[in-house]
Design a protein around this motif. Structure first.
Motif, mmCIF file in Angstrom:
data_model
loop_
_atom_site.group_PDB
_atom_site.id
_atom_site.type_symbol
_atom_site.label_atom_id
_atom_site.label_comp_id
_atom_site.label_asym_id
_atom_site.label_seq_id
_atom_site.Cartn_x
_atom_site.Cartn_y
_atom_site.Cartn_z
ATOM 1 N N PHE A 271 -8.779 -0.244 3.653
ATOM 2 C CA PHE A 271 -10.207 0.188 3.406
ATOM 3 C C PHE A 271 -10.452 1.521 4.626
ATOM 4 N N LEU A 272 -11.680 1.996 4.423
ATOM 5 C CA LEU A 272 -11.792 3.195 5.064
ATOM 6 C C LEU A 272 -13.091 2.801 5.787
ATOM 7 N N PHE A 273 -13.428 3.168 7.177
ATOM 8 C CA PHE A 273 -14.546 2.910 7.865
ATOM 9 C C PHE A 273 -14.871 4.034 8.934
ATOM 10 N N TYR A 274 -16.062 3.883 9.275
ATOM 11 C CA TYR A 274 -16.393 4.650 10.505
ATOM 12 C C TYR A 274 -17.243 3.986 11.413
ATOM 13 N N ASN B 25 -4.915 0.023 7.270
ATOM 14 C CA ASN B 25 -4.259 -0.682 6.044
ATOM 15 C C ASN B 25 -3.896 -2.212 6.305
ATOM 16 N N ILE B 26 -3.850 -2.730 5.180
ATOM 17 C CA ILE B 26 -3.554 -4.388 5.651
ATOM 18 C C ILE B 26 -2.343 -4.656 4.574
ATOM 19 N N SER B 27 -1.106 -5.035 5.241
ATOM 20 C CA SER B 27 -0.030 -5.107 4.602
ATOM 21 C C SER B 27 0.365 -6.704 4.344
ATOM 22 N N ILE B 28 0.223 -7.311 3.284
ATOM 23 C CA ILE B 28 0.476 -8.672 3.081
ATOM 24 C C ILE B 28 2.008 -9.058 2.735
ATOM 25 N N GLN B 29 2.604 -9.620 3.792
ATOM 26 C CA GLN B 29 4.181 -10.159 3.570
ATOM 27 C C GLN B 29 4.237 -11.233 2.304
ATOM 28 N N LEU B 30 4.809 -10.996 1.441
ATOM 29 C CA LEU B 30 5.185 -12.202 0.321
ATOM 30 C C LEU B 30 6.255 -13.122 0.877
ATOM 31 N N THR B 31 5.851 -14.525 0.773
ATOM 32 C CA THR B 31 6.553 -15.420 1.193
ATOM 33 C C THR B 31 6.930 -16.602 0.070
#
Length: 161
Positions: A1-4, A18-24
């Motif tokens: 997402f974008l923020f300021y 950025n958020i990365s979700i690791q598959l399990t």
């Protein structure tokens, strides 16, 4: 997402977070079975109607079946492509594997040996690489009227005098 960040008067440049979700692999596969229906002496496809598998976190091509017990009155075969004749497929021995994608592509078939049996069955194991489920697929054989006719002569009832 974008923020300021802002203090109400001044504003920082926009930044990307950025958020990365690791598959399990934490979901067990589910296997549902229905009878395979086959005419005597012929073959039938093992489709996703008779052998259904689902796993929330594993693709179909990675769901693997292993043949644990062979049918007694026929054999299982794996075709190379869907328009290949069923009889030309490779006979699967105990321990052979195939994917759920092979089932969806209609590459797995059961060939009956022509004997006068009304049923057969074989056992499979389904795995997603971590979890395993076992199942038994039953085969219903539609018998054909292929016996030679027999003639019986009735000579009537004879009683001693």
């Amino acid at each position: 997402f974008l923020f300021y960040v802002t203090d109400g008067t001044n504003q920082s440049p926009t930044y990307r977070f950025n958020i990365s979700i690791q598959l399990t692999n934490d979901e067990e596969p589910v296997m549902l079975m229905e009878n395979v229906v086959c005419p005597e002496g012929h073959g039938a496809m093992v489709t996703n109607v008779s052998l259904y598998a689902h796993d929330m976190d594993t693709p179909d091509q990675e769901l693997t079946f292993s043949l644990r017990r062979l049918p007694e009155h026929g054999n299982l075969r794996k075709r190379q492509f869907s328009d290949q004749d069923m009889q030309e497929g490779t006979i699967l021995p105990v321990g052979a594997t195939f994917s759920y994608q092979d089932v969806l592509d209609e590459l797995i078939c059961y060939i009956h040996d022509g004997s006068e049996t009304q049923s057969d069955e074989f056992d499979v194991t389904l795995t997603d690489g971590q979890f395993t489920e076992e199942g038994k697929i039953k085969v219903t054989v539609g018998l054909l009227n292929d016996e030679a006719p027999r003639m019986t002569i009735n000579r009537g009832l004879q009683l001693p005098a």
